[in-house]
Enzyme design. Structure first.
Site, mmCIF file in Angstrom:
data_model
loop_
_atom_site.group_PDB
_atom_site.id
_atom_site.type_symbol
_atom_site.label_atom_id
_atom_site.label_comp_id
_atom_site.label_asym_id
_atom_site.label_seq_id
_atom_site.Cartn_x
_atom_site.Cartn_y
_atom_site.Cartn_z
ATOM 1 N N CYS A 150 0.816 -1.219 0.000
ATOM 2 C CA CYS A 150 0.000 0.000 0.000
ATOM 3 C C CYS A 150 0.852 1.273 0.000
ATOM 4 O O CYS A 150 0.524 2.240 -0.692
ATOM 5 C CB CYS A 150 -0.963 -0.005 1.193
ATOM 6 N N HIS A 180 -2.595 6.341 4.572
ATOM 7 C CA HIS A 180 -1.155 6.448 4.791
ATOM 8 C C HIS A 180 -0.660 7.807 4.284
ATOM 9 O O HIS A 180 -1.123 8.303 3.246
ATOM 10 C CB HIS A 180 -0.397 5.362 4.038
#
Length: 342
Positions: free
Chosen positions: A130, A242
């Protein structure tokens, strides 16, 4: 005739989002099958305005499946991806099990969609980590313009990257701290509530963690093997999305204004870069969104041809589920696969 799609790991965090995105983007599927382990058999999951009952992976016949989206962990993928692929389904896998196999394409559609044509060697395509996915989306247009020499990236990764158990631990510990109780640690190495943990995955011999090594290896495979990259990956007490602080050294001159305009024109990117209080994107802003957001674009005066920026993306979407569905769309739109006769 539409496609028949299987979602393995349908009851997990990413599985839920995979089903949501298939419905949102009106993927051309005549049928979607939700699969998980035996212990989750019969659980209900949402797919658009429908409810699907989960079936057991261990007993399912994949012979009429066209595309299998897997998000059930590396061990499950190592065992089941080759079996499913052998029955003629293209497996798009979210785990790290196949990312470094030279016969398996590692794809971020905005960056290297052409590599998807190589799926037929094993009938498997890998989804990147990710943190890598959002990084290479941002780096690709800049690399095309000025050539990247070196990248220094510090990540601020949400607890959802560790699955539902990570989210539960942050929630539980936060409640414990507020009620003056012990914050019990089970999932993470140290307390995550009101804290930062500079370790994601296990340590390697050179002192880097495996998460940091993944970013290096995957960026090289997806974007350019000549790029040098060093990463420090940190778990932060954020539920979803994130963030990354990125410093890039280029081969050729590039100004902050040039970088800003290049990024604005690039696919999958939204630039929010006002030099004022709040003129940037935070994890809360990016949650539930498909774009990779770029803010704080500025020149890095410590190196020649340097640019620094802030990058935020929903790790459950672009970092996993959305990217997998986009790969499936590449296969369909480029006519790399056709639906099986049923």
């Amino acid at each position: 005739m539409g496609y028949k799609v299987a979602v393995v790991g349908a009851t997990g965090n990413v599985g839920h989002v995979l089903l949501d995105i298939l419905a949102e983007r009106a993927f051309p599927a005549d049928e979607v099958v939700a699969l998980a382990s035996r212990r989750s058999q019969g659980k209900e999951v949402s797919f658009g305005d429908k409810t699907l009952k989960t079936k057991a992976l261990e007993t399912y016949d994949f012979s009429d499946i066209d595309i299998c989206l897997m998000s059930a962990g590396g061990d499950v993928s190592k065992e089941w991806a080759p079996r499913i692929a052998a029955q003629g389904a293209v497996v798009i896998d979210n785990s790290s099990a196949w990312r470094y196999d030279q016969d398996v394409p590692l794809i971020v559609p905005e960056v290297n969609a052409d590599a998807a044509a190589g799926f037929s060697k094993k009938n498997i395509i890998a989804n990147p980590n990710c943190s890598t996915a959002q990084l290479v989306v941002a780096l690709k247009p800049l690399h095309d313009h000025a050539g990247i020499r070196r990248v220094v990236v510090s990540t601020y990764q949400s607890v959802s990257g560790a699955g539902k158990a990570g989210e539960d631990e942050l929630d539980r510990q936060t409640r414990a701290v507020y009620s003056l109780q012990d914050a019990v640690t089970e999932k993470f190495q140290k307390r995550i509530a009101f804290n930062l943990i500079p370790q994601i995955d296990v340590f390697m011999e050179d002192g880097y963690t495996k998460e940091e090594w993944k970013m290096l290896a995957e960026t090289k495979k997806i974007l350019d093997p000549k790029i040098r990259l060093t990463a420090t990956c940190v778990r932060v007490p954020v539920f979803v999305s994130h963030s990354e602080a990125v410093n890039v050294e280029f081969e050729r001159p590039i100004s902050a204004d040039e970088a800003r305009e290049i990024l604005r024109a690039a696919p999958g990117i939204m630039v929010v870069d006002k030099r004022e209080d709040g003129g940037y994107v935070t994890p809360v802003d990016a949650t539930g969104e498909d774009a990779t957001y770029i803010s704080r674009i500025r020149e890095d005066a410590t190196v020649e041809n340097g640019i620094a920026f802030w990058c935020v993306s929903d790790n459950l979407r672009k970092g996993a589920a959305l990217n997998a569905v986009q790969i499936a769309e590449v296969l369909v739109n480029r006519k790399l696969i056709s639906p099986k006769a049923r």
